[in-house]
Design a protein around this motif. Structure first.
Motif, PDB file in Angstrom:
ATOM      1  N   TYR A  72       0.835  -1.207   0.000  1.00 17.40           N
ATOM      2  CA  TYR A  72       0.000   0.000   0.000  1.00 17.40           C
ATOM      3  C   TYR A  72       0.871   1.260   0.000  1.00 17.40           C
ATOM      4  O   TYR A  72       0.574   2.260  -0.649  1.00 17.40           O
ATOM      5  N   GLY A  73       1.981   1.177   0.750  1.00 13.21           N
ATOM      6  CA  GLY A  73       2.931   2.298   0.756  1.00 13.21           C
ATOM      7  C   GLY A  73       3.468   2.565  -0.637  1.00 13.21           C
ATOM      8  O   GLY A  73       3.599   3.719  -1.068  1.00 13.21           O
ATOM      9  N   LEU A  74       3.757   1.459  -1.352  1.00 14.22           N
ATOM     10  CA  LEU A  74       4.232   1.625  -2.733  1.00 14.22           C
ATOM     11  C   LEU A  74       3.146   2.236  -3.621  1.00 14.22           C
ATOM     12  O   LEU A  74       3.403   3.084  -4.469  1.00 14.22           O
ATOM     13  N   GLU A  75       1.907   1.786  -3.367  1.00 16.44           N
ATOM     14  CA  GLU A  75       0.782   2.332  -4.150  1.00 16.44           C
ATOM     15  C   GLU A  75       0.650   3.837  -3.932  1.00 16.44           C
ATOM     16  O   GLU A  75       0.390   4.604  -4.859  1.00 16.44           O
ATOM     17  N   ILE A  76       0.819   4.244  -2.664  1.00 17.53           N
ATOM     18  CA  ILE A  76       0.714   5.680  -2.352  1.00 17.53           C
ATOM     19  C   ILE A  76       1.809   6.454  -3.087  1.00 17.53           C
ATOM     20  O   ILE A  76       1.563   7.541  -3.636  1.00 17.53           O
ATOM     21  N   ALA A  77       3.037   5.899  -3.100  1.00 17.61           N
ATOM     22  CA  ALA A  77       4.129   6.561  -3.828  1.00 17.61           C
ATOM     23  C   ALA A  77       3.767   6.679  -5.304  1.00 17.61           C
ATOM     24  O   ALA A  77       3.995   7.717  -5.949  1.00 17.61           O
ATOM     25  N   GLY A  78       3.185   5.584  -5.826  1.00 20.65           N
ATOM     26  CA  GLY A  78       2.766   5.609  -7.228  1.00 20.65           C
ATOM     27  C   GLY A  78       1.681   6.647  -7.469  1.00 20.65           C
ATOM     28  O   GLY A  78       1.698   7.371  -8.470  1.00 20.65           O
ATOM     29  N   GLN A  79       0.738   6.710  -6.508  1.00 19.35           N
ATOM     30  CA  GLN A  79      -0.338   7.699  -6.614  1.00 19.35           C
ATOM     31  C   GLN A  79       0.233   9.125  -6.603  1.00 19.35           C
ATOM     32  O   GLN A  79      -0.185   9.985  -7.382  1.00 19.35           O
ATOM     33  N   ASN A  80       1.182   9.352  -5.715  1.00 17.04           N
ATOM     34  CA  ASN A  80       1.813  10.681  -5.639  1.00 17.04           C
ATOM     35  C   ASN A  80       2.513  11.026  -6.946  1.00 17.04           C
ATOM     36  O   ASN A  80       2.382  12.144  -7.460  1.00 17.04           O
ATOM     37  N   LEU A  81       3.259  10.043  -7.483  1.00 17.14           N
ATOM     38  CA  LEU A  81       3.972  10.309  -8.737  1.00 17.14           C
ATOM     39  C   LEU A  81       2.993  10.516  -9.891  1.00 17.14           C
ATOM     40  O   LEU A  81       3.212  11.366 -10.762  1.00 17.14           O
ATOM     41  N   ALA A  82       1.900   9.765  -9.866  1.00 16.78           N
ATOM     42  CA  ALA A  82       0.901   9.903 -10.938  1.00 16.78           C
ATOM     43  C   ALA A  82       0.307  11.309 -10.943  1.00 16.78           C
ATOM     44  O   ALA A  82      -0.040  11.850 -11.990  1.00 16.78           O
ATOM     45  N   ASN A  83       0.193  11.915  -9.747  1.00 16.26           N
ATOM     46  CA  ASN A  83      -0.443  13.233  -9.634  1.00 16.26           C
ATOM     47  C   ASN A  83       0.568  14.350  -9.444  1.00 16.26           C
ATOM     48  O   ASN A  83       0.230  15.421  -8.941  1.00 16.26           O
ATOM     49  N   ILE A  84       1.803  14.076  -9.845  1.00 14.88           N
ATOM     50  CA  ILE A  84       2.854  15.084  -9.609  1.00 14.88           C
ATOM     51  C   ILE A  84       2.530  16.414 -10.292  1.00 14.88           C
ATOM     52  O   ILE A  84       2.923  17.471  -9.838  1.00 14.88           O
ATOM     53  N   ASN A  85       1.772  16.346 -11.397  1.00 17.47           N
ATOM     54  CA  ASN A  85       1.424  17.590 -12.110  1.00 17.47           C
ATOM     55  C   ASN A  85      -0.051  17.953 -11.971  1.00 17.47           C
ATOM     56  O   ASN A  85      -0.533  18.839 -12.677  1.00 17.47           O
ATOM     57  N   THR A  86      -0.783  17.253 -11.096  1.00 21.53           N
ATOM     58  CA  THR A  86      -2.221  17.514 -10.982  1.00 21.53           C
ATOM     59  C   THR A  86      -2.452  18.759 -10.119  1.00 21.53           C
ATOM     60  O   THR A  86      -2.030  18.793  -8.960  1.00 21.53           O
ATOM     61  N   PRO A  87      -3.102  19.787 -10.688  1.00 25.94           N
ATOM     62  CA  PRO A  87      -3.348  20.993  -9.891  1.00 25.94           C
ATOM     63  C   PRO A  87      -4.211  20.668  -8.673  1.00 25.94           C
ATOM     64  O   PRO A  87      -5.193  19.923  -8.786  1.00 25.94           O
ATOM     65  N   GLY A  88      -3.826  21.215  -7.548  1.00 27.84           N
ATOM     66  CA  GLY A  88      -4.611  21.050  -6.324  1.00 27.84           C
ATOM     67  C   GLY A  88      -4.319  19.772  -5.570  1.00 27.84           C
ATOM     68  O   GLY A  88      -4.796  19.595  -4.434  1.00 27.84           O
ATOM     69  N   TYR A  89      -3.557  18.865  -6.159  1.00 27.56           N
ATOM     70  CA  TYR A  89      -3.286  17.581  -5.497  1.00 27.56           C
ATOM     71  C   TYR A  89      -2.377  17.808  -4.297  1.00 27.56           C
ATOM     72  O   TYR A  89      -1.364  18.504  -4.387  1.00 27.56           O
ATOM     73  N   ALA A  90      -2.737  17.209  -3.181  1.00 26.15           N
ATOM     74  CA  ALA A  90      -1.907  17.276  -1.969  1.00 26.15           C
ATOM     75  C   ALA A  90      -1.241  15.915  -1.761  1.00 26.15           C
ATOM     76  O   ALA A  90      -1.911  14.873  -1.807  1.00 26.15           O
ATOM     77  N   ARG A  91       0.037  15.956  -1.559  1.00 21.04           N
ATOM     78  CA  ARG A  91       0.819  14.725  -1.402  1.00 21.04           C
ATOM     79  C   ARG A  91       0.225  13.865  -0.289  1.00 21.04           C
ATOM     80  O   ARG A  91      -0.129  14.352   0.788  1.00 21.04           O
ATOM     81  N   ARG A  92       0.117  12.581  -0.561  1.00 29.42           N
ATOM     82  CA  ARG A  92      -0.415  11.650   0.429  1.00 29.42           C
ATOM     83  C   ARG A  92       0.739  10.961   1.144  1.00 29.42           C
ATOM     84  O   ARG A  92       1.767  10.636   0.531  1.00 29.42           O
ATOM     85  N   THR A  93       0.542  10.736   2.413  1.00 36.23           N
ATOM     86  CA  THR A  93       1.483   9.901   3.166  1.00 36.23           C
ATOM     87  C   THR A  93       0.680   8.824   3.875  1.00 36.23           C
ATOM     88  O   THR A  93      -0.435   9.071   4.340  1.00 36.23           O
ATOM     89  N   VAL A  94       1.243   7.639   3.906  1.00 33.22           N
ATOM     90  CA  VAL A  94       0.548   6.536   4.547  1.00 33.22           C
ATOM     91  C   VAL A  94       0.992   6.465   6.014  1.00 33.22           C
ATOM     92  O   VAL A  94       2.176   6.646   6.322  1.00 33.22           O
ATOM     93  N   ASN A  95       0.044   6.286   6.896  1.00 30.54           N
ATOM     94  CA  ASN A  95       0.352   6.205   8.323  1.00 30.54           C
ATOM     95  C   ASN A  95       0.230   4.742   8.759  1.00 30.54           C
ATOM     96  O   ASN A  95      -0.861   4.174   8.759  1.00 30.54           O
ATOM     97  N   LEU A  96       1.361   4.150   9.093  1.00 35.55           N
ATOM     98  CA  LEU A  96       1.391   2.756   9.533  1.00 35.55           C
ATOM     99  C   LEU A  96       1.407   2.721  11.063  1.00 35.55           C
ATOM    100  O   LEU A  96       1.992   3.592  11.708  1.00 35.55           O
ATOM    101  N   ALA A  97       0.777   1.748  11.595  1.00 35.63           N
ATOM    102  CA  ALA A  97       0.782   1.585  13.055  1.00 35.63           C
ATOM    103  C   ALA A  97       0.940   0.099  13.378  1.00 35.63           C
ATOM    104  O   ALA A  97       0.543  -0.774  12.597  1.00 35.63           O
ATOM    105  N   GLU A  98       1.536  -0.112  14.518  1.00 38.38           N
ATOM    106  CA  GLU A  98       1.718  -1.500  14.953  1.00 38.38           C
ATOM    107  C   GLU A  98       0.348  -2.081  15.279  1.00 38.38           C
ATOM    108  O   GLU A  98      -0.447  -1.451  15.975  1.00 38.38           O
ATOM    109  N   ALA A  99       0.107  -3.277  14.749  1.00 36.96           N
ATOM    110  CA  ALA A  99      -1.173  -3.928  15.050  1.00 36.96           C
ATOM    111  C   ALA A  99      -1.067  -4.593  16.417  1.00 36.96           C
ATOM    112  O   ALA A  99      -0.073  -5.262  16.703  1.00 36.96           O
ATOM    113  N   PRO A 100      -2.027  -4.374  17.294  1.00 37.76           N
ATOM    114  CA  PRO A 100      -1.935  -4.958  18.639  1.00 37.76           C
ATOM    115  C   PRO A 100      -2.069  -6.486  18.593  1.00 37.76           C
ATOM    116  O   PRO A 100      -2.780  -7.029  17.757  1.00 37.76           O
TER     117      PRO A 100
END
Lengths: 298, 453
Positions: free
Chosen positions: B19-47
């Motif tokens: 999913y992290g890779l997908e987010i990077a891909g999504q960010n790169l895909a929208n590198i020139n999209t007006p108004g696009y805000a960079r996404r970051t994935v928030n990972l957390a330890e699963a209890p």
């Protein structure tokens, strides 16, 4: 600070646009030779260009007026010289006809000579320039003196007004002349009547009449001389005004050039500098965008 | 912890890195999209489900769109001023080109030169023809400059109308986004917020506005003196209503004319050019045309024509300064018969005083307080100065806007290097987890082999 693709692209293209604009402006100055190509390049200068061009146009209008007046005055000067010569010849003729030893044949010859001189005066006073009469005052379309049946000449058909043109802001010169003032002035009769009276006096051996006629010729000579002096003064005024106009026009043209024309040396230097800046901006953008971590991924 | 549960949590970890890779891909895909805000994935330890086990692996907690609300708000505030100055500079550049090319100063000089030449030879037919010709050229140049100014106003009016249509479309878009935001998931909400940001950015180029943000991400937008443009799911359309003698558009919000309340964006710039700047030039031009024609006519009517008759009006008389430049024309009677030009101050053909007097109007102060050439020079200066000021202001605003856009990009923009690093990061993590998965699988194989032995 995060440097993103968008920032690099935005700053790079803005720098390129700025450098391209500077190059285009420099190029336009060099190719047109003008420092001001748009009003906004120098609004004060653009307004000054209007004023200087107006000053030059005004000077040129005075030059055209001077040239026109000069040609008329030159003709007038020539005519008045002829008139003076004619009056002098008449005086000589009358003096030669005085005395008891003058024969009838000599008297007849003198009368005929006076008639020829009268015709010469008539021709002089009806001189035209560009289709208008020079010695009719402002009544330039009417012949000032008309030959009547039997050889007599009419009274003055013109008027006492004279037209003048400005040769600079404060000086003007006449371009038409009051023929009546020259041929008659304050005398009770004009020069043509004087010629007629003298012819009668010579025919009748009337020494008193001849003396009176000679006095009238002397006054006509004086008036013609005064008129010619005035013409000479006017021509001098034109010469003086022309000298000043040439200086004023050169000054105005220099001021116009200073405001309007590009300094080619600095314009070309600026164009070269702008060209280098443009080239550098293009190179910088291309170089920066070549570098990416992506290139190192395998 | 059992091997099977470890397999399960590792599979989850593989999914998280993917999913992290997908987010990077999504960010790169929208590198020139007006108004696009960079996404970051928030990972957390699963209890873990049991205190004795190491843990439940990793889980994707959320995806965050990186936005700086303060900078975006500031950008929307600055953009209208920049767009307004750009609109003014662009419109006035056209005006200055028209005025600069008109050479009214040359035509004025030619006109006075023609009368001066007539004074040199007042009975000359060619000189009279020249006066008529130069008078017509002068009048036509006044007409042409006036027409250029009117065209600039009409162009600005067209920009106002187009701008109003664009504002309405954006208002409808924002209202629609507000509606969609009400019941959407987080990921979808961020996409809608990108679209919302982009719409507000576009709107800020058209008009000055105020925004109220709501907790659900929706916005209310108002213009002018608090006139609602977007409120929740509703958009309130502006209307361009033609009116006045020139048929120019007034902008209505409901039943209120809000034209005077709009002061920014390309619409504000177009309104200022149309209603303030160009009319100012036109009034000065009209005043010059009126004063000139009045002065020429007064001198001409005091003189006498070549036929000895009192002079008529040289220019067709104008009733008032308004519209004088557009209406200026040489008296048709004089156009048809040059002998009607009054060159004399007395009914004598050789008198040239009236022609000389009109020629001398070149340096005469007219009713407006300046000579004709100085009055034109003042117009030239004003236009040039206004264009220069608008460009300088535009440049200054553009610098501020660029800085704000860069600030926004520092937070929201996509960096190729960062995304490349992310790709390496998630790819490596994926490889490690895959290796762990393989190890677990091998362990299970070993275990199963022991059972089968």
């Amino acid at each position: 600070m995060r440097v993103t693709f968008g920032i690099e692209f935005r700053d790079g293209t803005a720098d390129i646009a700025l450098a391209a604009e500077r190059l285009a402006a420099a190029q336009r100055q060099v190719s047109s030779g003008h420092r001001i190509n748009d009003l906004s390049d120098d609004p004060v200068g653009a307004s000054s260009v209007v004023q200087q061009q107006s000053a030059i146009a005004r000077i040129d209008a005075y030059t055209a007026a001077s040239d026109s007046a000069s040609s008329r005055l030159t003709v007038a000067d020539s005519v008045l010289s002829d008139l003076i010569d004619t009056i002098t010849a008449a005086q000589t003729t009358v003096v030669g006809a005085q005395g008891s030893e003058v024969t009838a044949t000599q008297a007849d010859a003198a009368v005929q000579q006076l008639g020829a001189l009268r015709d010469a005066v008539l021709s002089d006073m009806n001189t035209q320039v560009n289709g208008t009469f020079l010695f009719g005052g402002t009544n330039v379309l009417a012949q000032p003196y008309v030959q009547l049946a039997g050889g007599a000449v009419s009274a003055y058909q013109g008027n006492a007004a004279t037209a003048s043109v400005g040769v600079d802001a404060s000086r003007s010169v006449p371009i038409s002349f009051d023929g009546g003032q020259i041929l008659q002035g304050a005398d009770p009769a004009d020069l043509f009547s004087t010629f007629a009276s003298l012819a009668t006096a010579i025919t009748n051996r009337d020494s008193v009449g001849m003396s009176q006629g000679l006095a009238a010729l002397k006054r006509a000579f004086d008036r013609a001389t005064v008129a010619q002096t005035a013409v000479g003064n006017a021509l001098n005024t034109i010469d003086s005004a022309t000298t000043q106009r040439v200086t004023a026009r050169n000054d105005a043209a220099a001021r116009l050039s200073k405001v309007q024309d590009a300094d080619m040396a600095s314009a070309i230097t600026e164009m070269t500098s702008a060209q280098n800046a443009y080239s550098a901006a293009l190179g910088a953008f291309a170089t920066v965008n070549k570098l990416s971590l992506m290139d190192y991924l395998k | 912890m059992s091997l099977f549960s470890s397999l399960s949590s590792t599979a989850g970890a593989l999914g998280a890195q993917e999913y992290g890779l997908e987010i990077a891909g999504q960010n790169l895909a929208n590198i020139n999209t007006p108004g696009y805000a960079r996404r970051t994935v928030n990972l957390a330890e699963a209890p873990g489900t049991d205190p004795l086990i190491a843990g439940g692996g990793v889980e994707v907690q959320s995806v965050t769109a990186q936005r700086n609300a303060l900078v975006e708000s500031r950008l929307w505030h600055e953009q209208p001023s920049g767009s307004e100055q750009a609109a003014i500079a662009d419109s006035l550049s056209v005006v200055q080109t028209a005025l600069g090319g008109a050479s009214l100063d040359t035509q004025l000089n030619n006109f006075f030169d023609a009368f001066s030449a007539l004074a040199n030879d007042p009975t000359s037919r060619p000189a009279r023809f020249q006066v008529v010709s130069k008078g017509q050229s002068l009048a036509q140049t006044f007409n042409a400059v006036s027409a250029s100014l009117a065209t600039s106003q009409r162009d600005a009016d067209a920009n106002v109308r187009t701008g109003v249509d664009q504002v309405n479309a954006l208002a409808a878009t924002l209202a629609s986004i507000n509606t969609s935001l009400a019941g959407t998931t987080d990921a979808g909400a961020e996409t809608l917020k990108d679209q919302q940001s982009n719409a507000l950015q576009s709107l800020s180029q058209l008009i000055d506005f105020s925004v109220i943000h709501h907790a659900d991400g929706s916005v209310d937008v108002s213009i002018g003196q608090g006139r609602a443009l977007v409120a929740g799911a509703n958009s309130y359309q502006l209307r361009a209503v033609s009116g006045g003698p020139q048929g120019f558009a007034s902008i209505f919000s409901g039943s209120a004319d809000v034209s005077a309340e709009i002061g920014g964006g390309s619409i504000g710039g177009a309104l200022r050019v149309r209603d303030v700047v160009v009319p100012g030039y036109a009034a000065s031009l009209d005043k010059l045309a009126f004063d000139l024609s009045t002065s020429v006519n007064a001198a001409h009517q005091a003189g006498f024509d070549l036929n000895g008759n009192p002079g008529g009006a040289f220019f067709t008389p104008l009733a008032a300064p308004a519209g004088a430049a557009a209406a200026l024309s040489v008296n048709p009677a004089i156009v048809n018969d040059g002998t009607l030009i009054a060159a004399a101050s007395a009914p004598v053909a050789g008198d040239n005083r009236t022609a000389a007097a009109i020629g001398n109007l070149r340096t005469t102060v007219l009713a407006g307080g300046a000579t004709p050439l100085d009055a034109w020079g003042a117009i030239v200066y004003r236009v040039g100065s206004d264009v220069q000021a608008a460009r300088q202001e535009q440049s200054s605003r553009a610098d501020v806007i660029t800085q704000l856009q860069n600030l926004r990009d520092q937070t929201s923009g996509v960096s190729m290097d960062e995304e490349a690093a992310s790709m390496i990061r998630f790819q490596r993590a994926y490889e490690a987890n895959a290796r762990f998965f393989t190890t677990l699988s091998d362990s299970l194989d070993t275990l199963l082999a022991m059972v089968n032995r």
